[in-house]
Design a protein around this motif. Structure first.
Motif, PDB file in Angstrom:
ATOM      1  N   ARG A 151       0.824  -1.210   0.000  1.00 58.80           N
ATOM      2  CA  ARG A 151       0.000   0.000   0.000  1.00 58.80           C
ATOM      3  C   ARG A 151       0.864   1.268   0.000  1.00 58.80           C
ATOM      4  O   ARG A 151       0.542   2.243  -0.655  1.00 58.80           O
ATOM      5  N   ARG A 152       1.915   1.202   0.811  1.00 53.90           N
ATOM      6  CA  ARG A 152       2.812   2.355   0.852  1.00 53.90           C
ATOM      7  C   ARG A 152       3.389   2.605  -0.544  1.00 53.90           C
ATOM      8  O   ARG A 152       3.397   3.715  -1.056  1.00 53.90           O
ATOM      9  N   ASP A 205       2.095   1.791  -3.252  1.00 55.88           N
ATOM     10  CA  ASP A 205       1.012   2.275  -4.124  1.00 55.88           C
ATOM     11  C   ASP A 205       0.626   3.721  -3.801  1.00 55.88           C
ATOM     12  O   ASP A 205      -0.302   4.266  -4.400  1.00 55.88           O
ATOM     13  N   ASP A 217      -0.452   4.889  -0.686  1.00 56.72           N
ATOM     14  CA  ASP A 217      -1.488   5.051   0.347  1.00 56.72           C
ATOM     15  C   ASP A 217      -0.893   5.861   1.504  1.00 56.72           C
ATOM     16  O   ASP A 217       0.035   5.418   2.183  1.00 56.72           O
ATOM     17  N   SER A 218      -1.465   7.045   1.759  1.00 52.48           N
ATOM     18  CA  SER A 218      -0.887   7.929   2.762  1.00 52.48           C
ATOM     19  C   SER A 218      -1.189   7.465   4.191  1.00 52.48           C
ATOM     20  O   SER A 218      -0.569   7.915   5.149  1.00 52.48           O
TER      21      SER A 218
END
Lengths: 358, 358
Positions: free
Chosen positions: A97-98, A100, A102-103
């Motif tokens: 996610r990181r 990608d 994702d904050s």
């Protein structure tokens, strides 16, 4: 989602709770031991957390040298493959996610080691599947620590199969899936916790002794040796999943109760068909079964149902209006704590559990 | 034929004896209640008559007003449908043979009423299928009275299913047959009593209480409600009949013993899958099962096997050389008659039974 109580006391400490679930269509047998993929789908009712829950606190810190875990105050081996699976999968998801963008993912925590503290608020004597609530809680808490959201039941499943069902409240099915990698073996809510407010759940403790054969090794032996289990998984359960979902949707207690009892009995039948045979029901369990059938017969309708997991203790389903009388009947036939020997065949009512708050 | 002792004390009085048989592939469930046609084939070992037998005396006289029967000294209802079936079928056969010109048939007796006296030499506490020996003996004795010979297992079957297997000594199969009229549902000797002289049989009494659910009604409920029983009958037993016959032919004790235990367990599993569930095994039965598996594990080979019919008492198979030690082990774990309560969970060794004379 059944994880209400979150409180982040410090930036790097997260505490969550998770509920116990009681299967009414039983899970017994894996087709893949590492990924924990089952040979059949299953369906359960998630208990309210007022009475039974696991509470897990996860702390991360730059200063921690290694991942560690304490269960009910005692440090356990973090290298256990199932714990490792959960830690690895949550970290992998966070990293993905990181990457990608994702904050929400906590990049700092991702490089830190974790300390995990998990406690159950119910006595081990209850014989309730604590590993389900435990792994559900672990996965959910780790996800919060690392800032991961979304579908997590596939990770909880890799800790303990039935843990995936504790990721949701109400009535939950674990769809077995077909894929080799297990990506489609996930839990799904069938009906929410508000769907059937009259439903009540009691626990009757038949014995506080540890079960002689654990579930993991028990189901391995069953899969290897029981031809009845294979038939059940392939030809009986698919139809029962449909029937059970329908009974729940219609709030048809008699249909729900009868199928619950039949499926519990069939699960124990496959244990007996295992070689060497496995007995989870003891003399008191048999008496409870007999009492429930006599009680229902007396009223000419199915008012009470039992179900037993891999142990002798009964979980009882009934409707709110029948609780006082049935409790009275149980206390009559199983007087509590006569001569102080609660573990020698006496029944203890642990309390009333509703899947809804009371 | 396993009916040695015949003595015609007067022209119209005949006494015969018949043995008990112990099923190693179990019979449970009828496809036709009246004709007693089973849903699967079964296989048993016939016990020697030294220890356990039924003795039946049949008298015929012109002066008898009606058919009558006494079991263990107490007059019973002769109009019981199964008794009537046996009487009717034997008389029909005798009439048919007489009409075909068979000079052996006693024409005078054919028009007379019978008085039947049947006694078991074993305590009811043994829980051994007395109806099998009883009906085998009744049919055989009636056949002698009326001068009928030839295939009689089809008539004994109509008294009590498993009685057909007591018509032969040694290892006996009851072939389920396919015909609607049951004419091909007959017993057949697989190997004679001389085939496996080292085989020994013990009986361990776990309880002398009467079983809560009789076999007849138990199997009716199972056929109606257990999908595992249906699968067992159709898909499991046919292969097991072949395997068991082969194990006996080769005198392969380990194969014989393991299949015997698995089939006993599977039968009890189908009882548990019945709704409401039927429990024939009690706490002591479970302890015996566990003891046998521990004993075999200790030696790293299968030296002892258990089998349980519709009751808690165990029948043990072993080889001659292991009898003394295993008896010693049983007596150690189940001391006989402690505080005089033989029926409260103690085990009684009834004696050693070989299918051959000793």
């Amino acid at each position: 989602r059944a994880m209400p109580e979150e409180r982040t006391e410090q930036p790097h400490i997260v505490t969550c709770t998770a509920p116990v679930n009681i299967a009414v269509i039983k899970y017994w047998g894996k087709r893949n031991e590492d990924l924990i993929l089952p040979i059949n789908s299953s369906l359960s009712v998630t208990l309210h957390q007022d009475q039974l829950k696991t509470t897990t606190t996860v702390a991360t810190s730059r200063s921690f040298q290694e991942d560690r875990i304490w269960l009910n105050g005692k440090e356990e081996d973090i290298t256990h493959p199932r714990l490792q699976s959960c830690l690895r999968e949550i970290r992998r998801l966070a990293r993905k996610r990181r990457n990608d963008g994702d904050s929400g993912v906590d990049s700092a925590s991702l490089s830190h080691k974790v300390h995990i503290c998990s406690v159950n608020n119910f006595p081990t004597a209850a014989g309730l599947a604590s590993s389900a609530a435990g792994f559900a809680c672990l996965v959910y808490t780790l996800a919060r620590v690392f800032g991961v959201e979304g579908e997590l039941s596939g990770i909880a499943r890799q800790g303990s199969g039935s843990a995936c069902r504790s990721m949701y409240g109400g009535f939950v099915q674990w769809i077995m899936g077909n894929k080799e990698d297990g990506k489609d073996s996930l839990a799904q809510q069938v009906e929410p916790e508000t769907h059937w407010p009259e439903l009540r759940i009691l626990v009757l403790v038949a014995s506080a002794e540890r079960k002689p054969v654990g579930s993991t090794s028990g189901m391995q032996t069953s899969v290897k040796t029981s031809c009845l289990l294979k038939h059940r998984a392939e030809s009986v359960v698919p139809g029962r999943m449909v029937e059970m979902t329908e009974a729940i949707r219609k709030k048809d207690f008699a249909a729900f109760a009868e199928l619950t009892m039949k499926d519990s009995n069939q699960f124990h039948a496959t244990c007996l068909d295992t070689y060497p045979p496995i007995f989870y029901l003891n003399h008191v369990s048999q008496q409870i079964i007999s009492l429930v059938h006599r009680y229902n017969k007396h009223y000419g309708e199915t008012r009470v149902a039992y179900t037993f997991d891999a142990g002798p203790n009964a979980v009882i389903f009934t409707l709110q209006q029948h609780v006082p009388e049935f409790v009275h009947v149980v206390q009559h036939f199983f007087p509590p704590e006569t001569n102080g020997q609660v573990n020698q065949g006496a029944c203890i009512l642990l309390g009333y559990f509703s899947k809804e708050g009371t």
